[in-house]
Scaffold this motif. Structure first.
Motif, PDB file in Angstrom:
ATOM      1  N   TYR A   1      10.755  47.551  46.969  1.00  0.00           N
ATOM      2  CA  TYR A   1      10.581  48.889  47.526  1.00  0.00           C
ATOM      3  C   TYR A   1       9.723  48.815  48.790  1.00  0.00           C
ATOM      4  O   TYR A   1       8.969  47.865  48.985  1.00  0.00           O
ATOM      5  CB  TYR A   1       9.871  49.820  46.528  1.00  0.00           C
ATOM      6  N   GLU A   2       9.782  49.844  49.602  1.00  0.00           N
ATOM      7  CA  GLU A   2       8.914  49.895  50.784  1.00  0.00           C
ATOM      8  C   GLU A   2       7.443  49.786  50.392  1.00  0.00           C
ATOM      9  O   GLU A   2       6.649  49.192  51.113  1.00  0.00           O
ATOM     10  CB  GLU A   2       9.152  51.191  51.562  1.00  0.00           C
TER      11      GLU A   2
ATOM     12  N   ARG B   1      12.768  55.064  62.804  1.00  0.00           N
ATOM     13  CA  ARG B   1      13.762  54.014  62.983  1.00  0.00           C
ATOM     14  C   ARG B   1      13.940  53.150  61.730  1.00  0.00           C
ATOM     15  O   ARG B   1      14.895  52.399  61.623  1.00  0.00           O
ATOM     16  CB  ARG B   1      13.372  53.102  64.148  1.00  0.00           C
ATOM     17  N   VAL B   2      13.006  53.246  60.785  1.00  0.00           N
ATOM     18  CA  VAL B   2      13.012  52.354  59.624  1.00  0.00           C
ATOM     19  C   VAL B   2      14.171  52.659  58.683  1.00  0.00           C
ATOM     20  O   VAL B   2      14.904  51.764  58.262  1.00  0.00           O
ATOM     21  CB  VAL B   2      11.665  52.436  58.873  1.00  0.00           C
ATOM     22  N   ALA B   3      14.325  53.923  58.334  1.00  0.00           N
ATOM     23  CA  ALA B   3      15.364  54.315  57.376  1.00  0.00           C
ATOM     24  C   ALA B   3      16.580  54.860  58.125  1.00  0.00           C
ATOM     25  O   ALA B   3      16.432  55.688  59.025  1.00  0.00           O
ATOM     26  CB  ALA B   3      14.830  55.364  56.412  1.00  0.00           C
ATOM     27  N   PRO B   4      17.766  54.417  57.754  1.00  0.00           N
ATOM     28  CA  PRO B   4      18.972  54.907  58.425  1.00  0.00           C
ATOM     29  C   PRO B   4      19.386  56.289  57.923  1.00  0.00           C
ATOM     30  O   PRO B   4      20.473  56.495  57.386  1.00  0.00           O
ATOM     31  CB  PRO B   4      20.015  53.838  58.082  1.00  0.00           C
ATOM     32  N   LEU B   5      18.473  57.239  58.090  1.00  0.00           N
ATOM     33  CA  LEU B   5      18.691  58.612  57.646  1.00  0.00           C
ATOM     34  C   LEU B   5      18.466  59.548  58.832  1.00  0.00           C
ATOM     35  O   LEU B   5      17.455  59.432  59.539  1.00  0.00           O
ATOM     36  CB  LEU B   5      17.732  58.974  56.508  1.00  0.00           C
TER      37      LEU B   5
ATOM     38  N   CYS C   1      15.100  61.725  58.220  1.00  0.00           N
ATOM     39  CA  CYS C   1      14.061  61.027  57.448  1.00  0.00           C
ATOM     40  C   CYS C   1      12.710  61.736  57.578  1.00  0.00           C
ATOM     41  O   CYS C   1      12.040  61.992  56.583  1.00  0.00           O
ATOM     42  CB  CYS C   1      13.963  59.574  57.913  1.00  0.00           C
TER      43      CYS C   1
ATOM     44  N   ARG D   1       4.722  52.770  57.341  1.00  0.00           N
ATOM     45  CA  ARG D   1       5.962  52.268  57.938  1.00  0.00           C
ATOM     46  C   ARG D   1       7.065  53.330  57.882  1.00  0.00           C
ATOM     47  O   ARG D   1       7.850  53.478  58.822  1.00  0.00           O
ATOM     48  CB  ARG D   1       6.387  51.005  57.197  1.00  0.00           C
ATOM     49  N   MET D   2       7.121  54.100  56.798  1.00  0.00           N
ATOM     50  CA  MET D   2       8.153  55.120  56.659  1.00  0.00           C
ATOM     51  C   MET D   2       7.994  56.249  57.682  1.00  0.00           C
ATOM     52  O   MET D   2       8.921  57.035  57.905  1.00  0.00           O
ATOM     53  CB  MET D   2       8.144  55.706  55.245  1.00  0.00           C
TER      54      MET D   2
END
Length: 327
Positions: free
Chosen positions: A13-14, A255-259, A262, A250-251
């Motif tokens: 997990y993150e 750009r981290v999550a492809p949502l 987000c 980080r979340m």
């Protein structure tokens, strides 16, 4: 002094990844972090075979393990939580429109002891008037820890050549409680749907009424390690806290999550659940949360008594007004 070598099995997990990639290191410990297995396999291998020194483990099965006096302890780190209203699946041809329509039905589960399934049985009973003894249960897998079904519980293990997911789609089962998004839903099988058409709304209402964001997993440690090195649980706890802080920071990077939304999802989470819904430690909210799970376990015959929190979780106190480093 050489560091202690430990194996830790945990989800990728993150909020745990910094432990694996070395961004966060537990003081005095060289961790070999294993993430290449699904949850139910990890739990079985830790509880049955004692393969790891520490592991993210089913909150439900850990309670059973402590009730049985198994040589395991835990730290109040909860790497996985999830609301569960969206994980009650139905065969659309069975005339099930509301929770009480499950009474007298054949309902599948991945395994009876699974934490998600225990939460759901408890919720159905306490929130929606569906006694767990009013259902014929069918389980896919053997349990993390063997148990004898108590009187009044009708539980059947399905043959190895069958799957509860397929049985639901084909109408052999009326409904299914499951920890995962099941294949018929992924494939958009028209025969299968969810009991709650708007599970998010039901989950928000549940949280606002109870304050519970259901705890799924805890971090277990072999008792011999905690006894031989009493400082290790504290070191691990602090490392998990640091890893969570790194992961949540980080979340914040869109750009981290492809949502597409987000950031908006994070803002909504904070608005509804507060600044840290993944909080660790024996806070009043976490004690209520885990005590509720244990109450369900006791009511449903998985354990013989309500276990005090001090028997479930190791004491990580460093003394009053201590634990903050000052230069």
């Amino acid at each position: 002094m050489k560091n202690i070598q430990l194996t830790l099995a945990v989800g990728d997990y993150e909020i745990t990844r910094p432990l694996k990639d070395g961004t966060v290191q537990a003081e005095g410990i060289d961790l070999t972090v294993l993430t290449g297995m699904d949850s139910i396999t990890r739990h079985w291998r830790f509880l049955r075979n004692k393969e790891f020194d520490a592991a993210e483990v089913s909150g439900s099965s850990y309670i059973v393990a402590r009730d049985r006096g198994m040589p395991l302890r835990a730290i109040p780190v909860f790497p996985h939580r999830r609301f569960r209203h969206g994980f009650i699946y139905i065969n659309k041809n069975k005339g099930i429109a509301k929770p009480t329509d499950l009474i007298g039905r054949k309902v599948g589960v991945k395994a009876y002891q699974v934490t998600a399934v225990l939460w759901l049985r408890g919720m159905l009973e306490h929130e929606y008037g569906v006694p767990h003894t009013s259902i014929d249960w069918y389980s896919d897998l053997d349990e993390d820890i063997d148990f004898t079904p108590p009187k009044g519980l009708r539980l059947t293990r399905v043959p190895d050549d069958k799957s509860v997911e397929t049985m639901l789609a084909e109408g052999e089962l009326d409904a299914l409680l499951h920890p995962d998004i099941i294949e018929p839903i992924v494939r958009k099988d028209p025969r299968v749907g969810r009991l709650f058409e708007n599970p998010k709304a039901a989950e928000i209402e549940y949280y606002q009424r109870t304050g519970i964001f259901p705890i799924m997993h805890v971090v277990g440690i072999k008792q011999e390690i905690a006894e031989r090195h009493p400082w290790i649980p504290r070191s691990l706890y602090k490392a998990f806290e640091q890893a969570k802080a790194v992961g949540m920071k980080r979340m914040r990077n869109p750009r981290v999550a492809p949502l597409a939304w987000c950031q908006e999802a994070l803002e909504e989470q904070e608005r509804l659940l507060g600044p840290d819904p993944w909080v660790y430690g024996l806070t009043p909210e976490n004690v209520k949360n885990y005590s509720t799970l244990m109450q369900y376990s006791h009511e449903q015959g998985l354990i013989g008594r309500m276990i005090p929190m001090e028997e479930l979780f190791l004491d990580l106190s460093e003394g009053r007004k201590r634990g903050t480093f000052r230069t």
